[in-house]
Design a protein around this motif. Sequence first.
Motif, PDB file in Angstrom:
ATOM      1  N   ALA A   1      -9.458 -29.993  66.005  1.00 12.32           N
ATOM      2  CA  ALA A   1      -9.383 -28.615  66.922  1.00 12.32           C
ATOM      3  C   ALA A   1      -8.291 -29.751  68.301  1.00 12.32           C
ATOM      4  CB  ALA A   1     -10.755 -28.894  67.594  1.00 12.32           C
ATOM      5  N   GLN A   2      -8.204 -30.814  67.661  1.00 11.29           N
ATOM      6  CA  GLN A   2      -7.216 -32.176  69.329  1.00 11.29           C
ATOM      7  C   GLN A   2      -6.224 -31.032  68.573  1.00 11.29           C
ATOM      8  OE1 GLN A   2      -8.617 -33.762  71.690  1.00 11.29           O
ATOM      9  NE2 GLN A   2     -10.200 -32.931  70.854  1.00 11.29           N
ATOM     10  N   ALA A   3      -5.443 -31.498  67.489  1.00 15.19           N
ATOM     11  CA  ALA A   3      -3.818 -31.034  67.637  1.00 15.19           C
ATOM     12  C   ALA A   3      -4.135 -29.718  67.482  1.00 15.19           C
ATOM     13  CB  ALA A   3      -4.295 -30.633  65.636  1.00 15.19           C
ATOM     14  N   ASN A   4      -4.581 -28.335  67.347  1.00 14.56           N
ATOM     15  CA  ASN A   4      -4.610 -26.797  67.745  1.00 14.56           C
ATOM     16  C   ASN A   4      -4.158 -27.222  69.312  1.00 14.56           C
ATOM     17  OD1 ASN A   4      -4.389 -26.210  65.587  1.00 14.56           O
ATOM     18  ND2 ASN A   4      -6.517 -25.268  65.048  1.00 14.56           N
ATOM     19  N   ALA A   5      -5.143 -27.714  70.378  1.00 14.56           N
ATOM     20  CA  ALA A   5      -5.116 -28.010  71.705  1.00 14.56           C
ATOM     21  C   ALA A   5      -4.113 -28.704  71.913  1.00 14.56           C
ATOM     22  CB  ALA A   5      -6.119 -28.573  72.209  1.00 14.56           C
ATOM     23  N   GLY A   6      -3.452 -28.897  71.044  1.00 13.40           N
ATOM     24  CA  GLY A   6      -1.578 -29.238  71.239  1.00 13.40           C
ATOM     25  C   GLY A   6      -1.676 -30.876  71.136  1.00 13.40           C
ATOM     26  N   LYS A   7      -3.075 -31.897  71.299  1.00 11.51           N
ATOM     27  CA  LYS A   7      -3.216 -32.898  71.687  1.00 11.51           C
ATOM     28  C   LYS A   7      -2.236 -34.005  69.518  1.00 11.51           C
ATOM     29  CE  LYS A   7      -5.400 -34.203  75.282  1.00 11.51           C
ATOM     30  NZ  LYS A   7      -6.863 -34.214  75.146  1.00 11.51           N
ATOM     31  N   THR A   8      -1.164 -35.335  70.443  1.00 14.48           N
ATOM     32  CA  THR A   8      -0.884 -35.873  69.238  1.00 14.48           C
ATOM     33  C   THR A   8      -1.926 -35.767  68.449  1.00 14.48           C
ATOM     34  OG1 THR A   8       0.735 -36.367  71.240  1.00 14.48           O
ATOM     35  CG2 THR A   8       1.172 -37.293  68.704  1.00 14.48           C
ATOM     36  N   VAL A   9      -1.569 -35.728  67.175  1.00 11.77           N
ATOM     37  CA  VAL A   9      -2.147 -36.505  66.031  1.00 11.77           C
ATOM     38  C   VAL A   9      -0.903 -36.757  64.940  1.00 11.77           C
ATOM     39  CG1 VAL A   9      -3.551 -36.057  63.988  1.00 11.77           C
ATOM     40  CG2 VAL A   9      -3.788 -35.006  66.163  1.00 11.77           C
ATOM     41  N   ILE A  10      -1.495 -38.538  64.260  1.00 15.33           N
ATOM     42  CA  ILE A  10      -0.074 -38.634  63.303  1.00 15.33           C
ATOM     43  C   ILE A  10      -0.872 -39.549  61.916  1.00 15.33           C
ATOM     44  CG2 ILE A  10       1.024 -40.980  63.565  1.00 15.33           C
ATOM     45  CD1 ILE A  10       0.982 -40.988  66.809  1.00 15.33           C
ATOM     46  N   GLY A  11       0.028 -39.601  61.388  1.00 14.25           N
ATOM     47  CA  GLY A  11      -0.066 -39.698  60.265  1.00 14.25           C
ATOM     48  C   GLY A  11       0.001 -41.166  59.873  1.00 14.25           C
ATOM     49  N   ILE A  12      -0.540 -42.583  59.142  1.00 15.18           N
ATOM     50  CA  ILE A  12       0.750 -43.145  58.272  1.00 15.18           C
ATOM     51  C   ILE A  12      -0.230 -43.467  57.427  1.00 15.18           C
ATOM     52  CG2 ILE A  12       1.500 -45.391  58.761  1.00 15.18           C
ATOM     53  CD1 ILE A  12       2.325 -44.245  61.208  1.00 15.18           C
ATOM     54  N   CYS A  13       0.687 -42.582  55.977  1.00 14.33           N
ATOM     55  CA  CYS A  13       0.944 -43.500  54.595  1.00 14.33           C
ATOM     56  C   CYS A  13      -0.833 -42.463  54.212  1.00 14.33           C
ATOM     57  CB  CYS A  13       0.187 -44.806  54.022  1.00 14.33           C
ATOM     58  SG  CYS A  13       0.142 -45.583  52.846  1.00 14.33           S
ATOM     59  N   GLY A  14      -1.644 -43.087  53.662  1.00 10.11           N
ATOM     60  CA  GLY A  14      -2.877 -42.860  53.595  1.00 10.11           C
ATOM     61  C   GLY A  14      -3.059 -41.077  54.834  1.00 10.11           C
ATOM     62  N   GLY A  15      -3.337 -41.746  55.668  1.00  9.87           N
ATOM     63  CA  GLY A  15      -3.274 -40.432  56.503  1.00  9.87           C
ATOM     64  C   GLY A  15      -1.991 -39.042  57.650  1.00  9.87           C
ATOM     65  N   TYR A  16      -1.272 -39.828  56.452  1.00 11.74           N
ATOM     66  CA  TYR A  16      -0.124 -38.649  56.518  1.00 11.74           C
ATOM     67  C   TYR A  16      -0.422 -38.097  55.774  1.00 11.74           C
ATOM     68  CZ  TYR A  16       4.493 -37.022  55.264  1.00 11.74           C
ATOM     69  OH  TYR A  16       5.604 -36.579  54.465  1.00 11.74           O
ATOM     70  N   GLN A  17      -0.960 -38.387  54.630  1.00 13.20           N
ATOM     71  CA  GLN A  17      -1.282 -37.501  53.205  1.00 13.20           C
ATOM     72  C   GLN A  17      -2.687 -36.848  53.077  1.00 13.20           C
ATOM     73  OE1 GLN A  17      -1.951 -40.707  50.173  1.00 13.20           O
ATOM     74  NE2 GLN A  17      -0.062 -40.737  49.409  1.00 13.20           N
TER      75      GLN A  17
ATOM     76  N   ASP B   1      -5.417 -39.470  73.887  1.00 12.14           N
ATOM     77  CA  ASP B   1      -4.080 -38.333  74.478  1.00 12.14           C
ATOM     78  C   ASP B   1      -3.179 -38.756  73.353  1.00 12.14           C
ATOM     79  OD1 ASP B   1      -4.234 -38.967  77.279  1.00 12.14           O
ATOM     80  OD2 ASP B   1      -4.704 -41.071  77.211  1.00 12.14           O
ATOM     81  N   ALA B   2      -3.979 -39.414  71.800  1.00 11.72           N
ATOM     82  CA  ALA B   2      -3.030 -39.194  70.791  1.00 11.72           C
ATOM     83  C   ALA B   2      -5.031 -40.248  70.006  1.00 11.72           C
ATOM     84  CB  ALA B   2      -2.023 -40.236  70.358  1.00 11.72           C
ATOM     85  N   ILE B   3      -4.806 -39.261  68.540  1.00 13.29           N
ATOM     86  CA  ILE B   3      -5.391 -39.475  67.617  1.00 13.29           C
ATOM     87  C   ILE B   3      -4.634 -40.318  66.064  1.00 13.29           C
ATOM     88  CG2 ILE B   3      -7.438 -38.784  65.668  1.00 13.29           C
ATOM     89  CD1 ILE B   3      -8.215 -38.811  69.021  1.00 13.29           C
ATOM     90  N   ILE B   4      -5.063 -41.410  65.503  1.00 14.10           N
ATOM     91  CA  ILE B   4      -4.364 -41.398  64.613  1.00 14.10           C
ATOM     92  C   ILE B   4      -4.913 -42.082  64.053  1.00 14.10           C
ATOM     93  CG2 ILE B   4      -2.752 -44.119  63.382  1.00 14.10           C
ATOM     94  CD1 ILE B   4      -1.562 -44.329  66.514  1.00 14.10           C
ATOM     95  N   LEU B   5      -4.738 -40.870  62.563  1.00 17.32           N
ATOM     96  CA  LEU B   5      -5.356 -41.329  61.042  1.00 17.32           C
ATOM     97  C   LEU B   5      -4.608 -42.733  60.103  1.00 17.32           C
ATOM     98  CD1 LEU B   5      -5.822 -37.663  59.842  1.00 17.32           C
ATOM     99  CD2 LEU B   5      -7.611 -39.871  60.068  1.00 17.32           C
ATOM    100  N   PRO B   6      -4.433 -43.381  60.061  1.00 17.04           N
ATOM    101  CA  PRO B   6      -4.449 -44.582  59.565  1.00 17.04           C
ATOM    102  C   PRO B   6      -4.710 -44.596  58.505  1.00 17.04           C
ATOM    103  CG  PRO B   6      -6.431 -45.298  59.866  1.00 17.04           C
ATOM    104  CD  PRO B   6      -6.272 -44.153  60.185  1.00 17.04           C
ATOM    105  N   GLY B   7      -3.545 -45.901  57.161  1.00 14.47           N
ATOM    106  CA  GLY B   7      -3.541 -46.130  55.501  1.00 14.47           C
ATOM    107  C   GLY B   7      -4.639 -46.173  55.314  1.00 14.47           C
ATOM    108  N   THR B   8      -5.323 -46.229  53.847  1.00 12.78           N
ATOM    109  CA  THR B   8      -6.272 -46.262  53.293  1.00 12.78           C
ATOM    110  C   THR B   8      -6.497 -46.431  51.921  1.00 12.78           C
ATOM    111  OG1 THR B   8      -8.725 -44.714  52.726  1.00 12.78           O
ATOM    112  CG2 THR B   8      -6.497 -43.524  52.682  1.00 12.78           C
ATOM    113  N   LYS B   9      -7.445 -47.274  51.699  1.00 10.35           N
ATOM    114  CA  LYS B   9      -7.268 -47.731  50.059  1.00 10.35           C
ATOM    115  C   LYS B   9      -7.632 -46.299  48.904  1.00 10.35           C
ATOM    116  CE  LYS B   9      -5.748 -50.404  46.817  1.00 10.35           C
ATOM    117  NZ  LYS B   9      -5.434 -49.434  45.632  1.00 10.35           N
ATOM    118  N   ASN B  10      -8.185 -45.557  49.417  1.00  3.68           N
ATOM    119  CA  ASN B  10      -8.918 -44.414  49.316  1.00  3.68           C
ATOM    120  C   ASN B  10      -8.852 -43.725  49.543  1.00  3.68           C
ATOM    121  OD1 ASN B  10     -10.377 -42.244  47.020  1.00  3.68           O
ATOM    122  ND2 ASN B  10     -11.364 -44.446  46.469  1.00  3.68           N
TER     123      ASN B  10
END
Length: 507
Positions: free
Chosen positions: A319-335, A291-300
Motif C-alpha cells: 500500500a505504501q509503495a502504491n501510494a508512491g512512498k519509497t520502499v527499498i530492499g537490500i539482499c534478501g529484502g530485494y529478493q 518517508d521510506a520503508i526498508i526491507l533488510p537482509g535475512t538469513k531465511n
Amino acid sequence: MANSIMLQGTSSNVGKSILATALCRIFSQDGYQVAPFKSWNMALNSYVTADGGEVGQAQAIQADAAGIEISVDMQPFLIKPKGDGQSQVIVRGRPLGDFGVDRKNPEYIEWAMEIIDDSLQRLSSEYELIVLEGAGSPAEINIKDKDIANMKVAKLNQTPVLLVADIDRGGALAAVVGTLKLLETEERALVKGVILNKFRGDFELLKSGVEILEEKIGKPVLGVIPYLKDIRIPEEDSVSLADFCKEEGEVEIGVINLPHISNFTDFDPLGYEIGVELNYLEADAKLDNYDAIILPGTKNTIFDLNYLHTSGLARKIIAQANAGKTVIGICGGYQMLGKKLVDPDLVEGRISQMIGLGLLDIETTFNREKVTHQVIGRVSSDLGFFKSLKNQIVTGYEIHMGDTKLGDNTQPLFRIESRSKEKVDILDGTYNPNLSVWGTYLHGIFDNDNFRRSFVNSLRREKGLTEDCYSSRSSLEESYDKLAEIIRDNLDMDKIYQIIEEGEIKG
C-alpha cells in the motif's frame, strides 16, 4: 608466539565485543601489531573478507580498529541461525552446511579445536598481540563440555582471561562470583581480573561493592567502564536493536524487523545522519508516517517473506509503495520485492516456491552456492536521485544464495566491475517505473557518503525541506579513538600489560 589476552563474559551482551574493539585500538595506538580472534560466534551480522570469506561483523570492526585487514583465521567458526533448530555452519569463511543443535559430538569438538588452534597459531606467527573474545558465558554447566568459544580456547596457550560483567542489568557482582565458582580450578586460575561494564551513576556508591567483590574472589577489578553514549560503532547482533537511538528527525525511515534479520548494520549510517529518525518496525507498526520503508537482509528469505504475508506487513508495504512512498530492499529484502522466489533444492527451508511482493519485475532462484564478495561498482541509472550519481563508484559486499533475473524491460541500478579484486561485468539491482521502489544485493551501500547523502536529500526534497543541514556521520576512525580514550581512562592499562607480559599482577 604472540602474547595474548582474552575477554570472557558472565553472559551474552555484556560488552565483550566493544571492549575487544577498544583494546585492539589501544594496543595499535601503542605500537603493537595486534589482531582480534573469536573462535566461534553465532551472529547474523556478517562481513566478507578480501578473498571472499564470510566472518562476523564484530571481528571485522575489531580488525579495522587495529588497522589491519580482516581474515578468516580471526574467526574460524561462524554460525548463522536459520530457524527450526538449524544453523548454517561457516568454517574459515566457507559454508560447511546446515546442521542441528545436536551437532557437537566429541569427534566434532576435537576436529573444531584443531581448526581453531591452527588459525590461532597462524595469527600468532603474524602478529605481536592477539585479543581473544569469548562467546556467552564460560560457565554454562549443561554445555560446558561442548563450548569451543571460551575456556577450551584460553587453555590452548594459557591465555590470561579478563571476566566482563554488565553492571547495568543488575546482579553483576553475584554473576562474577557465581561464574568463578562454576569454573574448574585450572580455568579459574586463568582469570586474572574483572571488568565491570556499562556503569551509570556515582562510583563512590559502588566502591564498597568492588572492595567486597575483590575480597570474595581474590582477584582485582581492573576497571569500571561507564555506559557508553554516542559511540558510533556497529553493534554485533540484533539484541542491540532495542537500544537503538530513536532520536526525532525531520525524515523518518523504518526498517522492517524481520524474524531472521541480518546485517542490520547496513542502516547505521542512516541513523547517524543529523535529522534522520531510524526505527525498527514490528508487525503492528503503522507505516503511513514513514518517508521510506526498508526491507533488510535475512538469513531465511522464504520464512521471512511468509512472515510478511501472514502478519499483514506485506499488505501495508504494498500500500505504501502504491501510494508512491519509497520502499527499498537490500539482499534478501530485494529478493522479497520481486514477483516470485523459487527454491528447487529447498535451500531456504521446506517451501519450494512463494509469491513475492510484486513491487519489482524480478524473479529469484535459490541455489546451494553462496556468493560472498567484496565488490566495487558504478551507478548505472540516470533517473531520479540516481541521476546525480551516474557513473560514480560505490563499494559494498555481497552475501547471498540466490540468482535474480531482471524482467525484459527492467534496468539495473549498478554495474559491478570488481568482485574479490577480480574484474567482472555484472548487473545488480533495479527499480520500478516511478523509482519509488528499488533494491540491490549490495550490503554497505549506505556507507558510501555521496550515495547516502543523495538518497537522504531526495527524501528531504519530497518534504519541501532544504538539503544543506545534513552532515556525514562521524568517521569510524574518530569513534575508535573516542572509544579508546574512554577505556584508557577507566581501565588499569598498566596492570593489563603486566598480565599480558607476565601472566600475573605482581606486587
